[in-house]
Motif scaffolding. Structure first.
Motif, mmCIF file in Angstrom:
data_model
loop_
_atom_site.group_PDB
_atom_site.id
_atom_site.type_symbol
_atom_site.label_atom_id
_atom_site.label_comp_id
_atom_site.label_asym_id
_atom_site.label_seq_id
_atom_site.Cartn_x
_atom_site.Cartn_y
_atom_site.Cartn_z
ATOM 1 N N LEU A 95 33.591 49.082 52.688
ATOM 2 C CA LEU A 95 35.038 49.155 52.487
ATOM 3 C C LEU A 95 35.611 47.823 52.022
ATOM 4 N N GLU A 96 34.734 46.923 51.586
ATOM 5 C CA GLU A 96 35.195 45.626 51.084
ATOM 6 C C GLU A 96 36.016 45.816 49.821
ATOM 7 N N ILE A 97 37.135 45.077 49.725
ATOM 8 C CA ILE A 97 37.901 45.040 48.489
ATOM 9 C C ILE A 97 38.109 43.592 48.069
ATOM 10 N N ARG A 98 38.325 43.391 46.776
ATOM 11 C CA ARG A 98 38.689 42.076 46.237
ATOM 12 C C ARG A 98 40.004 42.201 45.485
ATOM 13 N N TYR A 99 40.778 41.131 45.507
ATOM 14 C CA TYR A 99 42.103 41.187 44.924
ATOM 15 C C TYR A 99 42.590 39.789 44.567
ATOM 16 N N LEU A 100 43.599 39.728 43.720
ATOM 17 C CA LEU A 100 44.334 38.500 43.479
ATOM 18 C C LEU A 100 45.594 38.521 44.330
ATOM 19 N N GLY A 101 45.893 37.395 44.956
ATOM 20 C CA GLY A 101 47.135 37.245 45.695
ATOM 21 C C GLY A 101 48.046 36.272 44.977
ATOM 22 N N PHE A 102 49.351 36.381 45.237
ATOM 23 C CA PHE A 102 50.339 35.542 44.559
ATOM 24 C C PHE A 102 51.283 34.891 45.567
ATOM 25 N N ASN A 103 51.561 33.627 45.351
ATOM 26 C CA ASN A 103 52.655 32.970 46.053
ATOM 27 C C ASN A 103 53.916 33.283 45.263
ATOM 28 N N THR A 104 54.633 34.298 45.688
ATOM 29 C CA THR A 104 55.756 34.806 44.900
ATOM 30 C C THR A 104 56.954 33.858 44.867
ATOM 31 N N LYS A 105 56.878 32.717 45.545
ATOM 32 C CA LYS A 105 57.915 31.690 45.426
ATOM 33 C C LYS A 105 57.570 30.654 44.357
ATOM 34 N N ASP A 106 56.308 30.638 43.912
ATOM 35 C CA ASP A 106 55.908 29.662 42.904
ATOM 36 C C ASP A 106 56.567 29.995 41.570
ATOM 37 N N LYS A 122 58.339 38.928 38.744
ATOM 38 C CA LYS A 122 57.296 39.938 38.878
ATOM 39 C C LYS A 122 56.782 40.438 37.536
ATOM 40 N N ALA A 123 57.512 40.157 36.451
ATOM 41 C CA ALA A 123 57.038 40.545 35.125
ATOM 42 C C ALA A 123 55.710 39.874 34.797
ATOM 43 N N VAL A 124 55.533 38.625 35.239
ATOM 44 C CA VAL A 124 54.261 37.929 35.012
ATOM 45 C C VAL A 124 53.143 38.656 35.734
ATOM 46 N N ARG A 125 53.392 39.039 36.956
ATOM 47 C CA ARG A 125 52.365 39.725 37.750
ATOM 48 C C ARG A 125 52.096 41.119 37.188
ATOM 49 N N GLN A 126 53.147 41.792 36.740
ATOM 50 C CA GLN A 126 52.981 43.115 36.139
ATOM 51 C C GLN A 126 52.196 43.029 34.833
ATOM 52 N N ALA A 127 52.429 41.995 34.061
ATOM 53 C CA ALA A 127 51.697 41.825 32.807
ATOM 54 C C ALA A 127 50.209 41.597 33.071
ATOM 55 N N MET A 128 49.900 40.833 34.100
ATOM 56 C CA MET A 128 48.498 40.644 34.466
ATOM 57 C C MET A 128 47.867 41.976 34.863
ATOM 58 N N ALA A 129 48.608 42.775 35.622
ATOM 59 C CA ALA A 129 48.100 44.084 36.024
ATOM 60 C C ALA A 129 47.877 44.988 34.818
ATOM 61 N N LEU A 141 48.693 29.363 33.947
ATOM 62 C CA LEU A 141 48.318 29.684 35.322
ATOM 63 C C LEU A 141 46.979 29.050 35.667
ATOM 64 N N THR A 142 46.805 28.741 36.947
ATOM 65 C CA THR A 142 45.492 28.386 37.491
ATOM 66 C C THR A 142 45.100 29.449 38.506
ATOM 67 N N LEU A 143 43.925 30.043 38.316
ATOM 68 C CA LEU A 143 43.397 31.013 39.272
ATOM 69 C C LEU A 143 42.445 30.279 40.210
ATOM 70 N N ASN A 144 42.752 30.310 41.504
ATOM 71 C CA ASN A 144 41.959 29.592 42.500
ATOM 72 C C ASN A 144 41.046 30.563 43.243
ATOM 73 N N ASP A 156 49.781 26.426 48.547
ATOM 74 C CA ASP A 156 49.422 25.482 47.490
ATOM 75 C C ASP A 156 49.050 26.178 46.188
ATOM 76 N N TYR A 157 48.608 27.433 46.270
ATOM 77 C CA TYR A 157 48.133 28.139 45.088
ATOM 78 C C TYR A 157 49.160 29.184 44.634
ATOM 79 N N ALA A 158 49.419 29.216 43.339
ATOM 80 C CA ALA A 158 50.270 30.271 42.785
ATOM 81 C C ALA A 158 49.511 31.589 42.718
ATOM 82 N N VAL A 159 48.227 31.508 42.305
ATOM 83 C CA VAL A 159 47.371 32.691 42.195
ATOM 84 C C VAL A 159 46.032 32.359 42.834
ATOM 85 N N TYR A 160 45.515 33.272 43.630
ATOM 86 C CA TYR A 160 44.263 33.010 44.335
ATOM 87 C C TYR A 160 43.504 34.316 44.533
ATOM 88 N N GLY A 161 42.203 34.187 44.673
ATOM 89 C CA GLY A 161 41.352 35.352 44.900
ATOM 90 C C GLY A 161 40.878 35.420 46.336
#
Length: 533
Positions: free
Chosen positions: A286-297, A303-310, A372-375, A422-427
């Protein structure tokens, strides 16, 4: 994978408790006769992570897999799955139809590893301690719905909940509800280092190299009284820097079992070229992987940036290119094998499309390319993570809508930085605390969540999550979970990528391997033995 809305029967995983003891330096542990299990989990006790094995702090799969061998809980999920059953308790049940009052009676003769009796007051102390300390690691959130704990006698206590919660028995089966000794733990501060004291089937000794744990040795506890059947006298859990080093140790006979996390190429090799001396066992996961966002960054606040990534990320390509047959695309936080799943992201965004992403960014007035930097963490989820993030970078950059770099860090540095924002986007990955759809939603959207996320959906927190927990029949909660998944797809505070299978490789003389890792990725070391089953 069927990308239409899909709901399959609830998969029941297995969680449990266990027990106890003291720390040792390198060379201070007697390992004679131990079954040796390899892991790539890294355990560090330092300023950023001072108390990795304190149940009031620990909230990752590796640490919980130590605590499941060292702290007993009132309930546990049976080895074959299903509803939780009593472990340290002799019986537990809701005493009202609203799922707000939960009464437990302890087994006769429970003792900590030092021989002192376990009482209802110890249980109360253990759980109130978690809520008092309220570590920023997120574990306390599982117990936040407890209003008061009423001790009726030395053996009986009642949990009074603030709101109805049909998942509460599952929560009492997790290590955050582990029973600890009042003599060994301070009620107001964390117990630093690697020492653990409890009442389960094993005691614990550790080997250390500076601030890192090299191995954990679990020895059968003669005082243990509970529901688990311990099939061995001693197990050593040995930590490796990478999966291929762990594989070499299995080949040479230095270890008996190779658990999480095996590399995709190792799994492929053992699958395509079976060996007589080593068996590969595939288990539901049942393991899942995802990107998380610091929505204050500022870079991802809109959310348009996050929607575009999706809209442009090709999950199937990542799963196939990096993980092969061990992963499949995921279009919701809830895996496709859990009741209540819907493919909300696919339903909203469809196949990967640069045109859709460009339109979303254009309508929001976002200048491109978006920098963006993906951490990601280099040492926590296996060797495929770096390749996965390289693939994500390349996909996003190929659209010319994004300018992406990637950056890796050790888990001991990565997790504290992620929690600080510290991270805007992270895995990150998620291994469920218990196999209910609630545990794929609340840890990300509820108060005191695992991510320490600034994102808030009042509809999710105040209406839908409470509504889902009122349903004792979990199938009846599906409508709430559908709405919750749609909220995540619309706002994208997290972006699900894939769900994985899991594998264990073991030398042929080891039995019980098929039970050694359940669907929630919980190690059940008591199931292992040598010789005939």
């Amino acid at each position: 994978m069927n990308r239409k809305t899909l709901a399959l029967p609830l998969m029941a995983g297995l969680l449990v408790p266990v027990l106890a003891a003291c720390g040792a330096t390198v060379g201070g542990v007697d390992k004679d006769g131990a079954i040796v299990v390899g892991t790539t989990d890294q355990f560090v006790a330092n300023g950023d992570s001072p108390a990795p094995f304190d149940p009031a702090y620990a909230y990752d799969t590796g640490a919980w897999n130590v605590l499941r061998q060292t702290l007993q809980t009132l309930m546990h999920v049976p080895r074959g799955g299903g509803d939780p059953v009593p472990e340290a308790a002799s019986r537990c049940a809701f005493t009202d139809n609203a799922s707000e009052s939960y009464r437990c009676t302890l087994r006769d003769g429970l003792q900590f590893s030092d021989g002192k009796p376990v009482t209802a007051e110890d249980v109360k102390f253990s759980i109130e301690r978690v809520l008092e300390i309220r570590s920023d690691n997120g574990a306390a959130g599982l117990l936040a719905n407890i209003d008061t704990i009423e001790v009726k006698s030395d053996k009986e206590l009642v949990f009074h909940l603030s709101t109805p919660d049909a998942t509460f028995p599952y929560k009492l089966s997790t290590p955050v509800a582990g029973i600890v000794s009042r003599d060994a733990y301070d009620g107001k501060k964390l117990r630093e280092g690697f020492d653990v004291s409890g009442s389960g089937p094993y005691t614990l000794e550790t080997e250390r190299d500076g601030d890192k744990l090299v191995s954990a040795v679990f020895t059968k506890n003669p005082h243990y009284k509970g529901d688990l059947k311990v099939r061995n006298g001693k197990v050593e859990l040995r930590s490796f820097a990478d999966a291929h080093g762990m594989g070499s140790a299995l080949d040479s006979g230095d270890i008996d079992v190779m658990a999480r996390a095996m590399a995709p190429d190792q799994i492929a090799e053992l699958s395509e070229n079976p060996r007589k001396d080593i068996a590969l066992t595939e288990m539901p996961g049942l393991e899942i992987r995802y990107l998380g966002f610091n929505t204050k960054d500022p870079s991802v606040k809109d959310k348009a940036v996050r929607q575009a990534m999706a809209s442009v990320i090709d999950r199937g390509n990542i799963a196939d290119k990096v993980y092969g047959a061990t992963a499949e695309p995921l279009y919701s936080l809830i895996p496709s094998s859990i009741s209540g799943h819907t493919n909300s992201f696919f339903n909203r965004y469809g196949e990967p499309s640069r045109e859709k992403a460009a339109a979303i960014l254009g309508e929001a007035g976002i200048d491109t390319p978006v920098k963006l930097t993906l951490n990601y963490t280099t040492d926590h989820y296996g060797p495929g993570t770096a390749a996965e993030f390289a693939a994500l970078r390349d996909q996003l950059n190929a659209t010319k809508l994004f300018s992406v770099t990637i950056k890796g860090a050790e888990w001991s540095k990565f997790r504290p930085a992620q929690k600080r924002g510290d991270y805007a986007v992270y895995g990150l990955g998620w291994f469920p605390d218990f196999p209910d759809p609630d545990n794929f939603i609340a840890p990300f959207l509820d108060k005191d969540n695992f991510l320490n996320s600034p994102y808030v959906s009042t509809v999710a927190r105040d209406q839908l999550i409470p509504a889902s927990r009122r349903e004792a029949d979990r199938e009846a909660a599906s409508a709430s979970f559908t709405k919750l998944q749609d909220i995540v797809a619309a706002d994208v505070p997290v972006l699900p990528l894939w769900q994985g299978k899991q594998y264990v490789a073991a030398r042929s003389e080891v039995t019980g391997v098929e039970w050694a890792l359940n669907s929630s990725s919980d190690l059940q070391l008591w199931e292992l033995a040598r010789g005939s089953a």
